[in-house]
Design a protein around this motif. Structure first.
Motif, short mmCIF file in Angstrom:
data_model
loop_
_atom_site.label_atom_id
_atom_site.label_comp_id
_atom_site.label_asym_id
_atom_site.label_seq_id
_atom_site.Cartn_x
_atom_site.Cartn_y
_atom_site.Cartn_z
N ALA A 127 53.68 -2.92 27.63
CA ALA A 127 55.00 -2.95 28.31
C ALA A 127 55.06 -1.65 29.42
CB ALA A 127 55.88 -2.46 27.43
N GLU A 128 54.45 -0.69 29.71
CA GLU A 128 54.55 0.13 30.53
C GLU A 128 54.20 -0.50 31.38
OE1 GLU A 128 54.50 4.32 27.70
OE2 GLU A 128 52.37 3.00 28.21
N VAL A 129 52.65 -0.86 31.51
CA VAL A 129 51.76 -1.71 33.00
C VAL A 129 52.72 -2.54 33.22
CG1 VAL A 129 50.22 -3.03 33.67
CG2 VAL A 129 49.59 -1.63 31.84
N ALA A 130 53.88 -3.59 32.30
CA ALA A 130 54.78 -4.85 33.05
C ALA A 130 56.13 -4.16 33.74
CB ALA A 130 55.61 -5.45 31.08
N ALA A 134 57.10 -4.93 37.43
CA ALA A 134 58.20 -4.90 37.54
C ALA A 134 58.84 -3.55 38.75
CB ALA A 134 59.44 -4.43 36.37
N LEU A 135 57.96 -2.37 38.61
CA LEU A 135 58.90 -1.98 39.66
C LEU A 135 57.77 -1.71 41.09
CD1 LEU A 135 58.66 1.33 37.98
CD2 LEU A 135 60.66 0.41 37.98
N GLY A 136 57.15 -3.03 41.60
CA GLY A 136 55.87 -2.64 42.19
C GLY A 136 54.94 -1.55 42.41
N ILE A 137 54.66 -1.61 41.60
CA ILE A 137 53.77 -0.01 41.80
C ILE A 137 51.93 -0.63 40.44
CG2 ILE A 137 52.87 2.01 40.76
CD1 ILE A 137 55.17 2.83 40.66
N GLU A 138 50.87 -0.73 42.04
CA GLU A 138 49.60 -1.30 41.91
C GLU A 138 48.71 -0.57 41.32
OE1 GLU A 138 47.69 -4.82 41.77
OE2 GLU A 138 49.45 -4.57 42.63
N ARG A 139 48.62 0.70 41.58
CA ARG A 139 48.47 1.50 41.26
C ARG A 139 48.35 3.42 41.23
NH1 ARG A 139 42.43 2.81 40.41
NH2 ARG A 139 41.56 3.89 41.10
N ALA A 153 47.58 6.92 26.96
CA ALA A 153 46.93 6.99 28.55
C ALA A 153 45.54 6.73 28.91
CB ALA A 153 46.77 8.66 29.16
N LEU A 154 44.75 6.84 27.43
CA LEU A 154 43.40 6.04 27.25
C LEU A 154 43.88 4.88 26.77
CD1 LEU A 154 41.69 9.08 24.51
CD2 LEU A 154 41.56 8.69 27.32
N SER A 155 44.74 4.30 26.67
CA SER A 155 44.40 2.78 26.00
C SER A 155 44.86 2.00 27.21
CB SER A 155 45.66 2.76 24.89
OG SER A 155 45.70 1.05 25.20
N LEU A 156 45.30 3.01 28.88
CA LEU A 156 45.95 2.29 29.29
C LEU A 156 44.47 2.49 30.91
CD1 LEU A 156 48.53 2.78 31.82
CD2 LEU A 156 46.33 3.12 33.04
N ALA A 157 43.59 3.42 30.27
CA ALA A 157 42.56 3.21 31.34
C ALA A 157 41.47 2.52 30.54
CB ALA A 157 42.15 4.90 31.36
N ALA A 158 41.92 2.22 29.77
CA ALA A 158 40.61 0.95 29.23
C ALA A 158 40.77 -0.13 29.04
CB ALA A 158 40.29 1.56 27.66
N GLU A 162 42.59 -0.84 36.69
CA GLU A 162 42.26 -0.92 37.63
C GLU A 162 43.81 0.07 38.34
OE1 GLU A 162 39.86 -2.09 40.11
OE2 GLU A 162 39.44 -2.12 38.38
N ARG A 163 44.29 0.44 37.02
CA ARG A 163 45.55 0.96 37.10
C ARG A 163 46.16 2.23 37.80
NH1 ARG A 163 49.06 -4.07 36.79
NH2 ARG A 163 50.42 -2.54 37.70
N ALA A 164 45.33 2.99 37.58
CA ALA A 164 45.49 4.11 36.99
C ALA A 164 44.40 5.25 37.49
CB ALA A 164 45.23 5.14 35.91
#
Lengths: 365, 365
Positions: A127-130, A134-139, A153-158, A162-164
């Protein structure tokens, strides 16, 4: 409590796929931002909140009126400097501060309550990546979080490597231990034992499981503090009295403090959200998601990582951070790690701690 | 639960003076004995039970049918050898296995319930000493106890120094810490939050606060085990299923185990007794009773002391035993101390542990 009206909210255009196999349509994500987004959209930092946190990281809470939960860390001239960075903090799905959760309306026009699907930390991150989409933030310049925020944070990295560019995980773990699960189960049983819980269908009934939720919060709160911290702060001091009353009043300051923590919590948090979010944390096992090997979760990651633990944190002790660091090393990732000395246990990440400020500022750059 | 009919019980001939200032007339003390009393009455050992224990130290529990709680320690040929010693174990006052407690009848013919006076560890010991008087036992060969039983052993040594030649205190403390009080307060609030508690007047109502008491037991039970022990025993293993159910069932073994511990406990324990006994433990501060200096509590004691702690016990950690040892040293008492290595936390004193057996056997003589 009634769901608060958030100041910023997006409705996701696509259904959100969930680890449980369902997908959730029309998901709303409530969020706050601080500082300006650069023209190249390269200065965004996602701050992820903890179990009982919310998006009001650096602004007053609309229900309690209290300052944001990390104002000492996020703001103009603060370690996460909103003069330089655009900070985003979203209420997790399953939460109760404006993002879709059990108190939200299901397609049938009634609150989801316990019909809400069980979600995971990865679902929150989806949901946060979505939202970022929506906000147009790629990385992101960085994703940052403590406790359950660190899990995100760890889950997003895993899962979205490419997003952080930077991943800062504080006082956290890559999996919930048996003891962690046990404490959460006590809290859930306390809520569910309250007849005002009504199998979760308490919305609009005029009754809600405040007593059960209060007990859950009290039990959890003990785990956020260290034994030594409790002794320093309260010891066996009596509360507004010269001697024991030989009764069941809150004779001791620590009793009074806990009761206050418990009852205050029910004013701002939805009991069903507490069930769903604790469940998501208990389900969290980043290695399991990646073939049973934690290093696999981070294979090929180009991000820079920083792990911070506190020596008095017995909820997610330093060994859990080390475990993540070893996996990152095995994955060949760039990682720094520091164990900070602090008297106040797990909650240290929320408290005044100049060394933490320096670590955060240094890592964020 | 209905109060069990104990096999042995005395009614104290004198009113029992209480620390709260009241005195309690007609106190009954239920007890069990094992092994023969010598003609000179010099071979008696008083074993004191823990919070949720009872007098059935080495014989089947009349409600659950389970073996006595310390059968591995007490019996013929066991470390506390009933071929040589006459072992006495009394249900504490405030308890629910036959000694006078909140479920007992007050002088008005109704259960005391919450009208029962708040008692202390010293009050429990006064009742035990009165029992020894009734049994004609002047001086114990030893007083022995773990956890709250150890508090009673220390309290007996401090307040009735002539009554025991040896004092063996295992996995215990001379005072309840802020964290100890906090966990107990969570348990009490869980009981009191249950509407079936009915301000304690649930006897004969057909309803009793089983759900609240179960939550209290679950929270407490976590404190009896070590994090490592829980991980070894349960880890993140699932309960009778191959994958997570994405629901609120007991997916994890540790959840199932805790629920079982909670519900089983309500079959054999009275909720009001739980309130009173936890309160007594929270009030326990042996130094405070003796001018604020723990060494004063043991001044001039002729008894031999032995303290035992477990390295994984985070409820009453080794530092608490050391604190007692230092006070005994300052008082010039004869004391030996050992910290045993054991994986299972506070509960280690109840579990198979050959080194503990050797210590107990060696000290008892």
């Amino acid at each position: 409590m009634a769901p608060a009206a958030p100041t910023k909210r997006v409705t996701l255009s696509e259904p959100l796929p969930l680890d449980g196999g369902q997908s959730l349509a029309g998901v709303e994500v409530a969020y706050e931002t601080y500082g300006d987004l650069a023209a190249d959209r390269g200065n965004a930092i996602l701050v992820c909140h903890a179990l009982t946190g919310d998006q009001y990281v650096a602004s007053d809470h609309p229900v309690t009126g209290k300052p944001g939960w990390w104002e000492r860390m996020v703001g103009p001239g603060k370690p996460i400097d909103t003069n330089r960075f655009h900070v985003i903090c979203a209420n997790v799905i399953g939460g109760c501060m404006g993002s879709t959760g059990p108190a939200s309306m299901a397609p049938d026009g009634k609150p989801w309550a316990m019909r809400f699907p069980v979600i995971t930390i990865r679902d929150m991150v989806r949901a946060e990546v979505a939202l970022l989409d929506a906000l147009g933030i790629e990385r992101l310049h960085a994703v940052v979080g403590g406790s359950m925020g660190g899990m995100q944070a760890l889950s997003l990295a895993a899962n979205f490597p490419e997003r952080a560019a930077r991943v800062l995980a504080i006082a956290t773990t890559a999996r919930h231990s048996a003891q962690n699960i046990a404490f959460h189960e006590v809290g859930r049983q306390a809520v569910m034992a309250d007849p005002d819980w009504q199998d979760g269908d308490y919305y609009g009934s005029g009754r809600q499981p405040d007593k059960g939720l209060s007990v859950a919060r009290m039990a959890a709160h003990i785990t956020y503090l260290s034994e030594a911290g409790l002794t320093d702060k309260f010891g066996r001091n009596l509360q507004d009295r010269d001697s024991k009353t030989f009764g069941f009043d809150a004779d001791f300051q620590v009793e009074s403090y806990l009761r206050y923590q418990g009852s205050g919590f029910t004013q701002r948090f939805d009991a069903n959200s507490y069930l769903y979010i604790t469940r998501a944390m208990d389900y969290f096992d980043l290695a399991e998601e990646h073939g049973g090997r934690l290093a696999e979760a981070f294979a090929g990651s180009k991000a820079r990582f920083c792990l911070v633990s506190f020596d008095s944190d017995w909820l997610y002790p330093t060994a859990e951070s080390r475990h993540v660091v070893h996996a990152l090393n095995a994955a060949g990732a760039a990682v720094s790690f520091v164990e900070l000395s602090a008297p106040n246990g797990h909650d240290s990440f929320l408290l005044e701690h100049p060394a933490l400020d320096r670590v955060v500022k240094g890592f964020i750059g």
